[in-house]
Scaffold this active site. Structure first.
Site, PDB file in Angstrom:
ATOM      1  N   GLY A   1       0.839  -1.207   0.000  1.00 53.84           N
ATOM      2  CA  GLY A   1       0.000   0.000   0.000  1.00 53.84           C
ATOM      3  C   GLY A   1       0.866   1.247   0.000  1.00 53.84           C
ATOM      4  O   GLY A   1       2.062   1.185  -0.314  1.00 53.84           O
ATOM      5  N   ASN A   2       0.272   2.374   0.312  1.00 56.41           N
ATOM      6  CA  ASN A   2       1.056   3.612   0.423  1.00 56.41           C
ATOM      7  C   ASN A   2       0.394   4.535   1.435  1.00 56.41           C
ATOM      8  O   ASN A   2      -0.627   4.200   2.025  1.00 56.41           O
ATOM      9  CB  ASN A   2       1.224   4.274  -0.946  1.00 56.41           C
ATOM     10  CG  ASN A   2      -0.107   4.678  -1.528  1.00 56.41           C
ATOM     11  OD1 ASN A   2      -0.798   5.541  -1.001  1.00 56.41           O
ATOM     12  ND2 ASN A   2      -0.495   4.028  -2.627  1.00 56.41           N
ATOM     13  N   ARG A   3       0.998   5.703   1.641  1.00 55.61           N
ATOM     14  CA  ARG A   3       0.598   6.559   2.770  1.00 55.61           C
ATOM     15  C   ARG A   3      -0.502   7.569   2.441  1.00 55.61           C
ATOM     16  O   ARG A   3      -0.759   8.478   3.215  1.00 55.61           O
ATOM     17  CB  ARG A   3       1.822   7.328   3.277  1.00 55.61           C
ATOM     18  CG  ARG A   3       2.926   6.430   3.774  1.00 55.61           C
ATOM     19  CD  ARG A   3       4.143   7.256   4.181  1.00 55.61           C
ATOM     20  NE  ARG A   3       5.329   6.433   4.238  1.00 55.61           N
ATOM     21  CZ  ARG A   3       5.621   5.599   5.231  1.00 55.61           C
ATOM     22  NH1 ARG A   3       4.810   5.488   6.248  1.00 55.61           N
ATOM     23  NH2 ARG A   3       6.725   4.887   5.191  1.00 55.61           N
ATOM     24  N   SER A   4      -1.142   7.438   1.306  1.00 53.70           N
ATOM     25  CA  SER A   4      -2.191   8.420   0.978  1.00 53.70           C
ATOM     26  C   SER A   4      -3.371   8.292   1.951  1.00 53.70           C
ATOM     27  O   SER A   4      -3.818   7.198   2.256  1.00 53.70           O
ATOM     28  CB  SER A   4      -2.685   8.180  -0.462  1.00 53.70           C
ATOM     29  OG  SER A   4      -3.841   8.944  -0.705  1.00 53.70           O
ATOM     30  N   ALA A  41      -3.239   7.752  -5.067  1.00 47.19           N
ATOM     31  CA  ALA A  41      -1.888   7.200  -5.174  1.00 47.19           C
ATOM     32  C   ALA A  41      -2.074   5.716  -5.497  1.00 47.19           C
ATOM     33  O   ALA A  41      -2.356   4.907  -4.608  1.00 47.19           O
ATOM     34  CB  ALA A  41      -1.140   7.397  -3.875  1.00 47.19           C
TER      35      ALA A  41
END
Ligand code: PMT
Length: 399
Positions: free
Chosen positions: A208-211, A276
């Site tokens: 995943g990512n930090r959005s 993102a």
């Protein structure tokens, strides 16, 4: 539509064929958060049933100034309202109001009203241009009333020219502008992608990512405030946006986001890609939880479809597509490259090199590059303010 939300509006409907448009107008005002009290003349009720307005406004419709339930109300209503709107206003009603002839409930409330009054005339071209009508309009304006301009086109009589009731969206825009917020996006639908995507490795783990989804939600809010509608396709985010005019589609993976975005875009005039999106996903996610084995492990990844590039390749000439570029280096060159490769109209660059910009924060610092080579740089601002800047630079600059 913050400007209209919470406002108490009296809508006076008079006997014109355009009374049918007042039905949609009522719906738009209610949708924008206004409390709408409809008043009708008996001749208006020959064109549209009061029940239609009562159902849409969720309030009884008053037609008779001498009726028991309305008798005191004409004064109370005049004091209660934040605005009185007469739409459609016939030539007869304009004459009545201009001369203070108080023989129906709309005229009675008009004479009692302390709030701003708006008239949206509707009549045939020759009636509109007649000196009597024009004199009545001038007189009404000289008393401080506001004229919502008639529109031009085909009239019920078959004649062409001025005299058409302004379109309901334009009436709402006029009121909203009066109350302070531009309604330049009325009738526009925007697709926004927001938040992160999660790409499953196994049933418990993901890439995943930090959005956080904040930038996308701020954009949705700003578009709705200016009268637009939004379909927000959002990856896993803690945010729970709820707004009139918002359709929220929750997704998890890039593939799901892609499927919904591609399905929604053809019915939208605007696409804003604030999500993102993971560029790659595990080729073969495990069906069961992966057990710990050696010191190293390798996960084979496969490319995800690019949502922005796909929409860019399908974009019609009346659609505007805006992407984001989240960069850590060579911001401008990378952003311009994405603008061209993905066939975007604009790209919004935010760099993780700028403190307070990008993921998770309540603020952002952006530069907007246009396909026309124009560039605008902005200071660090709240994401709400950034959203307004993006809209003003890309969607409403000529409005
Ligand atoms: O959500 P917040 O915490 O508020 O943070 C906001 C944000 C930093 C996520 C946002 O401002 C932002 O920059 N979003 C885009 C992040 C990104 O993935 O950028 P990119 O440079 O990798 O992608 C370029 C563009 O292509 C983006 O519009 C992206 O949405 C789109 N893209 C990328 C890959 C893919 N498979 N499909 C896409 O549509």
């Amino acid at each position: 539509m913050q400007a209209i939300a919470g406002k108490k509006i009296i809508l006076g409907v008079t006997g014109s064929i355009a009374a049918y448009k007042a039905v949609y107008l009522t719906r738009l005002l209610v949708k924008a958060g206004a409390e709408v009290q409809v008043l009708m003349t008996p001749s208006a009720a020959r064109f549209v049933q009061p029940l239609t307005f009562a159902t849409l406004s969720k309030r009884p419709v008053f037609m008779d100034v001498t009726a028991e339930d309305a008798w005191n109300n004409h004064v109370e209503m005049g004091l209660w309202a934040d605005a009185m709107l007469v739409a459609p206003a016939t030539a007869n009603t304009l004459a009545r109001l201009a001369n203070g002839i108080c023989d129906n409930i709309i005229a009675a409330v008009y004479l009692s009203a302390r709030c701003p009054v708006f008239v949206a005339p509707a009549m045939d071209v020759d009636m509109w241009h007649h000196p009597s009508t024009q004199a009545n309009i001038k007189r009404l304006q000289s008393y401080g009333n506001h004229l919502i301009p008639v529109e031009s086109g085909e009239l019920a009589s078959g004649l062409e020219g001025e005299g058409r009731l302004a379109e309901p969206e334009n009436i709402v825009a006029f009121l909203s502008k009066f109350f302070g917020v531009s309604q330049a996006l009325v009738g526009q639908k925007a697709l926004i992608t927001a938040g992160p995507t999660y790409e499953a490795i196994d049933p418990v783990r993901f890439i995943g990512n930090r959005s956080s989804g904040k930038m996308g939600v701020a954009l949705a809010k700003a578009i709705i405030e200016q009268g637009g509608e939004v379909v927000l396709v959002m990856g896993p985010s803690k945010l729970q946006p709820q707004m009139n005019g918002l359709t929220l589609i929750r997704v998890e993976s890039a593939q799901e986001m892609y499927d919904h975005a591609v399905a929604q875009f053809p019915s939208c005039q605007v696409g804003i890609m604030a999500a993102a999106v993971a560029d790659y996903r595990p080729l073969d996610p495990a069906q069961e939880k992966i057990k710990k084995k050696g010191d190293r492990m390798t996960i084979e990844l496969v490319k995800n479809p690019d949502i922005a590039a796909t929409l860019g390749s399908q974009k019609k000439s009346d659609q505007t597509l805006i992407g984001f570029a989240l960069e850590t280096e060579n911001g401008e060159a990378n952003a311009r490259g994405k603008l061209t490769r993905k066939n975007l109209d604009y790209i919004v660059l935010n760099s993780l090199r700028d403190p307070g910009a990008g993921f998770g924060t309540d603020t952002n610092k952006v530069s907007i590059f246009g396909a026309d080579n124009k560039v605008v740089h902005f200071e660090l601002k709240s994401k709400e303010e950034v959203a307004k800047d993006i809209i003003a630079t890309t969607l409403t600059k000529n409005k």
